[in-house]
Design a protein around this motif. Structure first.
Motif, mmCIF file in Angstrom:
data_model
loop_
_atom_site.group_PDB
_atom_site.id
_atom_site.type_symbol
_atom_site.label_atom_id
_atom_site.label_comp_id
_atom_site.label_asym_id
_atom_site.label_seq_id
_atom_site.Cartn_x
_atom_site.Cartn_y
_atom_site.Cartn_z
ATOM 1 N N SER A 1 0.853 -1.190 0.000
ATOM 2 C CA SER A 1 0.000 0.000 0.000
ATOM 3 C C SER A 1 0.888 1.238 0.000
ATOM 4 C CB SER A 1 -0.911 0.019 1.230
ATOM 5 O OG SER A 1 -1.796 -1.068 1.214
ATOM 6 N N VAL A 2 0.587 2.168 -0.883
ATOM 7 C CA VAL A 2 1.367 3.400 -0.984
ATOM 8 C C VAL A 2 0.449 4.566 -0.642
ATOM 9 C CG1 VAL A 2 2.878 4.804 -2.438
ATOM 10 C CG2 VAL A 2 2.697 2.335 -2.843
ATOM 11 N N LYS A 3 0.815 5.322 0.387
ATOM 12 C CA LYS A 3 0.017 6.460 0.838
ATOM 13 C C LYS A 3 0.916 7.683 0.963
ATOM 14 C CE LYS A 3 -3.087 3.379 3.367
ATOM 15 N NZ LYS A 3 -3.742 3.072 4.658
ATOM 16 N N ALA A 4 0.298 8.843 1.103
ATOM 17 C CA ALA A 4 1.092 10.067 1.207
ATOM 18 C C ALA A 4 0.436 11.064 2.154
ATOM 19 C CB ALA A 4 1.273 10.703 -0.173
ATOM 20 N N HIS A 5 1.274 11.869 2.761
ATOM 21 C CA HIS A 5 0.805 12.983 3.585
ATOM 22 C C HIS A 5 1.477 14.241 3.047
ATOM 23 C CE1 HIS A 5 -0.622 15.254 7.013
ATOM 24 N NE2 HIS A 5 0.610 15.702 7.198
ATOM 25 N N ILE A 6 0.681 15.184 2.597
ATOM 26 C CA ILE A 6 1.205 16.410 1.990
ATOM 27 C C ILE A 6 1.502 17.450 3.071
ATOM 28 C CG2 ILE A 6 0.842 18.160 0.213
ATOM 29 C CD1 ILE A 6 0.814 15.239 -0.797
ATOM 30 N N HIS A 7 2.725 17.995 3.028
ATOM 31 C CA HIS A 7 3.144 19.026 3.982
ATOM 32 C C HIS A 7 3.158 20.397 3.296
ATOM 33 C CE1 HIS A 7 4.387 15.766 6.620
ATOM 34 N NE2 HIS A 7 5.146 15.283 5.644
ATOM 35 N N GLN A 8 3.540 21.393 4.045
ATOM 36 C CA GLN A 8 3.716 22.724 3.471
ATOM 37 C C GLN A 8 4.998 22.765 2.643
ATOM 38 O OE1 GLN A 8 3.687 25.250 6.949
ATOM 39 N NE2 GLN A 8 1.496 25.637 6.772
ATOM 40 N N PHE A 9 5.131 23.833 1.882
ATOM 41 C CA PHE A 9 6.329 24.091 1.084
ATOM 42 C C PHE A 9 6.609 22.972 0.080
ATOM 43 C CE2 PHE A 9 7.076 25.836 5.410
ATOM 44 C CZ PHE A 9 6.863 27.180 5.095
ATOM 45 N N GLN A 10 5.544 22.427 -0.484
ATOM 46 C CA GLN A 10 5.645 21.443 -1.575
ATOM 47 C C GLN A 10 6.425 20.193 -1.173
ATOM 48 O OE1 GLN A 10 7.383 23.922 -4.619
ATOM 49 N NE2 GLN A 10 5.402 24.695 -5.285
ATOM 50 N N GLN A 11 6.290 19.792 0.083
ATOM 51 C CA GLN A 11 6.922 18.575 0.575
ATOM 52 C C GLN A 11 5.853 17.525 0.876
ATOM 53 O OE1 GLN A 11 10.437 18.216 0.909
ATOM 54 N NE2 GLN A 11 10.350 20.146 -0.226
ATOM 55 N N ALA A 12 6.235 16.262 0.807
ATOM 56 C CA ALA A 12 5.300 15.174 1.104
ATOM 57 C C ALA A 12 6.043 13.989 1.708
ATOM 58 C CB ALA A 12 4.563 14.737 -0.160
ATOM 59 N N SER A 13 5.367 13.302 2.622
ATOM 60 C CA SER A 13 5.881 12.046 3.158
ATOM 61 C C SER A 13 5.134 10.924 2.453
ATOM 62 C CB SER A 13 5.637 11.951 4.667
ATOM 63 O OG SER A 13 6.374 12.933 5.353
ATOM 64 N N VAL A 14 5.880 9.960 1.935
ATOM 65 C CA VAL A 14 5.279 8.810 1.255
ATOM 66 C C VAL A 14 5.501 7.574 2.119
ATOM 67 C CG1 VAL A 14 5.235 7.410 -0.835
ATOM 68 C CG2 VAL A 14 5.738 9.854 -0.992
ATOM 69 N N PHE A 15 4.428 6.823 2.334
ATOM 70 C CA PHE A 15 4.481 5.645 3.199
ATOM 71 C C PHE A 15 4.232 4.373 2.379
ATOM 72 C CE2 PHE A 15 3.016 9.299 5.597
ATOM 73 C CZ PHE A 15 3.871 9.307 6.691
ATOM 74 N N PHE A 16 5.017 3.346 2.662
ATOM 75 C CA PHE A 16 4.864 2.043 2.023
ATOM 76 C C PHE A 16 4.537 1.023 3.114
ATOM 77 C CE2 PHE A 16 8.029 4.548 -0.250
ATOM 78 C CZ PHE A 16 7.522 4.536 -1.538
ATOM 79 N N ILE A 17 3.418 0.330 2.972
ATOM 80 C CA ILE A 17 2.984 -0.642 3.968
ATOM 81 C C ILE A 17 2.914 -2.013 3.305
ATOM 82 C CG2 ILE A 17 1.179 -1.274 5.614
ATOM 83 C CD1 ILE A 17 0.430 1.844 5.354
ATOM 84 N N PHE A 18 3.750 -2.928 3.773
ATOM 85 C CA PHE A 18 3.863 -4.269 3.190
ATOM 86 C C PHE A 18 3.102 -5.256 4.072
ATOM 87 C CE2 PHE A 18 7.480 -1.709 2.093
ATOM 88 C CZ PHE A 18 7.760 -2.002 0.763
ATOM 89 N N THR A 19 2.084 -5.892 3.512
ATOM 90 C CA THR A 19 1.300 -6.867 4.258
ATOM 91 C C THR A 19 1.106 -8.132 3.435
ATOM 92 O OG1 THR A 19 -0.737 -5.826 3.469
ATOM 93 C CG2 THR A 19 0.041 -5.184 5.661
ATOM 94 N N SER A 20 0.969 -9.246 4.136
ATOM 95 C CA SER A 20 0.738 -10.535 3.493
ATOM 96 C C SER A 20 -0.734 -10.679 3.159
ATOM 97 C CB SER A 20 1.182 -11.667 4.421
ATOM 98 O OG SER A 20 0.719 -12.906 3.942
ATOM 99 N N ILE A 21 -1.021 -11.097 1.926
ATOM 100 C CA ILE A 21 -2.409 -11.347 1.526
ATOM 101 C C ILE A 21 -2.819 -12.769 1.896
ATOM 102 C CG2 ILE A 21 -3.975 -11.543 -0.447
ATOM 103 C CD1 ILE A 21 -2.433 -9.310 -1.786
ATOM 104 N N ASP A 22 -1.866 -13.703 1.774
ATOM 105 C CA ASP A 22 -2.218 -15.091 2.049
ATOM 106 C C ASP A 22 -2.106 -15.477 3.518
ATOM 107 O OD1 ASP A 22 0.664 -16.020 0.040
ATOM 108 O OD2 ASP A 22 0.567 -14.927 1.906
ATOM 109 N N ASN A 23 -1.444 -14.615 4.352
ATOM 110 C CA ASN A 23 -1.387 -14.832 5.802
ATOM 111 C C ASN A 23 -0.963 -16.255 6.177
ATOM 112 O OD1 ASN A 23 -2.199 -12.216 6.533
ATOM 113 N ND2 ASN A 23 -4.332 -12.727 6.172
#
Length: 200
Positions: free
Chosen positions: A113-135
């Protein structure tokens, strides 16, 4: 004198071997850069982040087809398309994390899963969340050898994980391993990027 279909299969195998070798060489170059202190040099360029992720998904699935390992990228709608950062290093970071996640989470079907949080001054934090589908491990406790990396340094898990962690730190981010349930782990990583080209 192979038939056209046989030649096509052979060419496909040659291309896969070439891609795998290129990936291995790139990883060794990155490890060498870390050891000699060159890892702090970021090559900035504007690129389509969504397109890069899509190509990376295709490459990971193609190079792991024989192992029956599937990678699925789920990109959140707030993830920016154009970013100004080091495309090659970000790509290497995600690849190293994805390959280690398969082992850490003991799965053959990995969701990123790829998500983002937008900050001020044209900056952003991008998050990568790795999870098992087959568990695969959901029905029993996580082995102690993996459980210890929840509280200790993930860089000790493998050389490629050490490289991935260094690269995440380079982008002012981090890598973490979290236990969701007694038998399920989650690997997460973050990086910071610039949304638009830097102008002087």
């Amino acid at each position: 004198k192979p038939t056209f279909s046989q030649a096509e299969i052979s060419l496909s195998d040659i291309k896969k071997a070439s891609d795998d070798l290129t990936q291995l060489i790139d990883t060794l170059v990155n490890i060498n850069d870390i050891e000699v202190g060159k890892v702090n040099v970021i090559q900035m360029s504007v690129f389509d982040f969504h397109q890069m992720l899509q190509k990376l998904e295709t490459f990971l699935n193609a190079s792991n087809k024989e192992k029956s390992i599937k990678f699925t990228f789920s990109i959140n709608e707030n993830v920016p398309y154009l970013i100004n950062s080091d495309e090659l290093r970000i790509k290497r970071t995600i690849m190293a994390l994805a390959q280690n996640a398969v082992s850490l989470l003991n799965c053959s079907n990995l969701n990123i899963s790829v998500k983002a949080h937008i900050h001020q001054f044209q900056q952003a934090s991008v998050f990568f969340i790795f999870t098992s589908i087959d568990n695969i491990e959901s029905s029993y406790a996580v082995p102690q050898k993996k459980h210890r990396f929840i509280d200790q340094d993930l860089a000790g898990y493998s050389t490629s994980m050490a490289m991935a962690k260094e690269l995440c730190h380079l982008f002012d981010g981090d890598v973490n391993l979290t236990q969701l349930t007694p038998g399920q782990l989650l690997l997460s990583a973050s990086i910071n990027v610039t949304l638009l080209p830097i102008t002087y």
